[in-house]
Enzyme design. Structure first.
Site, short mmCIF file in Angstrom:
data_model
loop_
_atom_site.label_atom_id
_atom_site.label_comp_id
_atom_site.label_asym_id
_atom_site.label_seq_id
_atom_site.Cartn_x
_atom_site.Cartn_y
_atom_site.Cartn_z
N ARG A 115 -20.29 -93.63 22.37
CA ARG A 115 -19.73 -92.63 21.45
C ARG A 115 -18.63 -93.21 20.59
O ARG A 115 -17.72 -93.86 21.09
CB ARG A 115 -19.17 -91.44 22.25
CG ARG A 115 -18.48 -90.39 21.39
CD ARG A 115 -17.98 -89.25 22.24
NE ARG A 115 -16.91 -89.65 23.13
CZ ARG A 115 -15.61 -89.45 22.88
NH1 ARG A 115 -15.22 -88.90 21.75
NH2 ARG A 115 -14.70 -89.82 23.77
N ARG A 130 -14.90 -98.71 22.03
CA ARG A 130 -14.40 -98.56 23.40
C ARG A 130 -15.13 -99.44 24.41
O ARG A 130 -14.52 -99.93 25.36
CB ARG A 130 -14.52 -97.08 23.83
CG ARG A 130 -13.49 -96.20 23.16
CD ARG A 130 -13.72 -94.75 23.49
NE ARG A 130 -12.65 -93.93 22.94
CZ ARG A 130 -12.66 -92.60 22.91
NH1 ARG A 130 -13.69 -91.96 23.41
NH2 ARG A 130 -11.65 -91.93 22.41
N GLU A 161 -9.10 -94.42 14.39
CA GLU A 161 -9.28 -94.82 15.78
C GLU A 161 -10.31 -95.94 15.87
O GLU A 161 -10.94 -96.31 14.89
CB GLU A 161 -9.72 -93.60 16.62
CG GLU A 161 -8.67 -92.49 16.62
CD GLU A 161 -9.08 -91.30 17.46
OE1 GLU A 161 -10.22 -91.29 17.97
OE2 GLU A 161 -8.27 -90.38 17.61
N HIS A 206 -14.45 -91.70 31.24
CA HIS A 206 -13.93 -90.82 30.19
C HIS A 206 -14.97 -89.88 29.60
O HIS A 206 -14.69 -88.69 29.42
CB HIS A 206 -13.33 -91.68 29.08
CG HIS A 206 -12.72 -90.92 27.95
ND1 HIS A 206 -11.67 -90.05 28.14
CD2 HIS A 206 -13.01 -90.89 26.62
CE1 HIS A 206 -11.33 -89.52 26.97
NE2 HIS A 206 -12.14 -89.99 26.04
N HIS A 253 -12.78 -95.01 29.12
CA HIS A 253 -11.69 -95.11 28.14
C HIS A 253 -10.85 -96.33 28.50
O HIS A 253 -10.44 -96.49 29.65
CB HIS A 253 -10.81 -93.86 28.13
CG HIS A 253 -9.97 -93.77 26.90
ND1 HIS A 253 -8.87 -94.57 26.71
CD2 HIS A 253 -10.09 -93.03 25.78
CE1 HIS A 253 -8.34 -94.30 25.53
NE2 HIS A 253 -9.06 -93.37 24.95
#
Length: 521
Positions: free
Chosen positions: A383, A287, A115, A348, A240
């Site tokens: 994160r 992100r 990811e 998110h 997100h």
């Protein structure tokens, strides 16, 4: 009600602790309070997976630590990052022991995903419903343990602290349990607990447009704040990048980070793949970078959304890896084999929260916290994808280990009953809904992906008006869940706005356009 351990929340953090402590001490009582059904939590909707270093030939703890530190943009606690990453394989073994299933390849090895922000394939997953599978396994184990009492549809209103107790002999800054509302009967009762754990999840509903379920109203953070526990880094709200665009707004369906890891492209309305213009990692950038890039594209074009293009991918493999996403797109008349998916950033994950140490201890005695409602130092300013479930597992274990080594002291104080004298059943539900919508619009418009000082200061003034109206209503009315949730969201919004104003440099997920030319140091 009296219990040894009170757990507020029924996601991966709360359930993991409850299972471990109940197994260790079968003679002690554990009470789990959760405001919806027992399985409704942010965990349930976690699609991607758990980041754990398993393939030591290709991957290493050192690489995972480095990826986490890069994403956190200099604000991670490196000792915490090292601890969490290195604990991963042990915590996975426990999940497997409790019956959680994860995808494997034809040779029987775990199928690992990659990811945004990760340098290697290290995400273990169960199709695209990993959180749902972990929640299922944990609840199955909870039901097998007779010393756990699970109370669904019960809402924790406030923590009980020395503030509520008149006896001058009580310890200062101590938690003694919580006042709890039975949502089916309207009865409010006290739960006196020798140890209380907040595991209440995130704050997504504060923004309205969110990938979180509707229960994500920041209840634990607000309760801790009102109880004078330290809350930190609330400005770091992670958006997100790819939530399915919904014309109506509200809770949005998450198009997992792993879809970009699988090879999907981001395009604007003209079909231009814009993300490489912003970062050499393109769709696999972290992100914050992807969200800010999309936000910039939308501001330039005036469009409501961008697109995620999966048409060049192996569709049969896509269906196998992401069946839930594929079906959800079809429900919305999007055939990913031929159609681009309209996506937009949505609230998110919260990287800050209730400050805890490595043992999960807050700044109040007898109060612990775990999961998304906490600020552990793992995430820093942003994160890294799929580190959240890992963090919850590790900190739930650490809290359990602390309790297994330290004597549990009984709470010997007289706790007053909930006082609702002079209150009436409110018929002004329209006031609650109006203020909720105004609060959410305020947060989206003034405290979103890109902020500035003028908008933040305006948000302070508007929030003060909402706060005054809601506090007046709270004092006059019998307690309801919707009123308490709104009150909690106002507290959370206050923390996000004011801690945003305090930050004078842009880091990770926080971007203030007035800070661009500020030199710190």
């Amino acid at each position: 009600m009296i219990t040894d351990y009170l757990v507020i929340g029924s996601g991966i953090a709360g359930l993991t602790f409850a299972v471990k402590i109940a197994e260790e001490f079968p003679e002690r009582k554990v009470v789990i309070v959760t405001k919806d059904s027992e399985d409704e939590s942010n965990t349930k909707y976690a699609q991607g997976g758990v980041a754990i270093v398993l393939d030591k030939d290709q991957d290493s703890f050192k690489k995972h630590i480095k990826d986490t530190l890069i994403a956190g943009d200099g604000l991670c606690d490196e000792a915490v990052v090292k601890m969490v990453v290195e604990e991963g394989p042990k915590r996975l073994e426990e999940l497997l022991l409790w019956g959680a299933n994860f995808d494997t390849d034809p040779d029987g090895a775990f199928s690992l995903g990659k990811e945004g922000g990760h340098s290697e394939y290290r995400i273990i997953h169960h199709k695209d419903i990993t959180g749902y599978e972990i929640e299922r396994a944990l609840l199955t184990r909870v039901r097998q343990l007779p010393n756990i009492e699970l109370l669904p549809y019960h809402f924790a209103i406030d923590l009980i602290t020395d503030h509520h107790i008149k006896d001058s002999g009580v310890k200062p800054k101590t938690c003694y349990g919580a006042y709890v509302l039975n949502q089916k009967t309207g009865y409010i009762f006290t739960v006196k607990a020798n140890s209380t754990l907040l595991a209440t999840g995130g704050i997504g509903k504060v923004y309205g447009h969110t990938t979180n379920p509707t229960i994500a109203t920041g209840d634990g953070i607000a309760m801790a704040y009102r109880a004078k526990a330290r809350v930190k880094d609330m400005e770091f709200v992670q958006f997100h990048p790819t939530a399915l665009y919904d014309v109506e707004g509200g809770s949005s369906f998450l198009i997992s980070e792993a879809v970009r890891g699988f090879g999907a492209y981001l395009r604007n309305k003209k079909g231009y793949r814009f993300i490489p213009d912003y970062d050499d990692r393109a769709e696999l950038a972290s992100r914050d970078i992807v969200s800010q890039s999309i936000d910039n594209e939308l501001k330039k074009s005036g469009d409501a959304h961008v697109f995620l293009d999966c048409t060049h991918l192996d569709i049969e493999k896509f269906k196998k890896h992401f069946p839930n996403i594929y079906d959800k797109c079809l429900e919305n008349h999007i055939d990913i084999e031929t159609d681009w998916i309209p996506v937009v950033p949505a609230s998110h994950y919260l990287c800050g929260g209730i400050q805890v140490d490595k043992k999960g201890k807050t700044t109040l005695e007898n109060l612990f916290a775990c999961g998304e409602c906490t600020r552990t130092g793992l995430h820093g300013a942003n994160r890294l994808a799929s580190n959240s479930l890992l963090e919850a597992l590790v900190y739930a274990h650490n809290i359990y280990k602390y309790h297994s080594k330290h004597k549990l002291e009984a709470v010997n104080v007289e706790i007053p009953l909930w006082n609702e004298e002079g209150t009436v059943i409110t018929k002004e539900h329209v006031l609650i809904q109006h203020n909720l919508k105004e609060l959410q619009a305020l947060m989206r418009d003034y405290v979103g992906i890109v902020r500035n000082n003028a908008r933040l200061k305006r948000a302070v003034k508007r929030l003060d008006v909402i706060y005054t109206e809601v506090e007046d209503l709270y004092r006059e009315s019998k307690v309801t869940t919707s009123l308490c949730e709104l009150r909690n969201m106002i507290n959370v919004a206050h923390l996000i706005i004011n801690q945003s104003l305090e930050r004078k440099e842009n880091k990770g997920g926080y971007f203030n356009s007035d800070n661009i030319n500020v030199i710190v140091g």
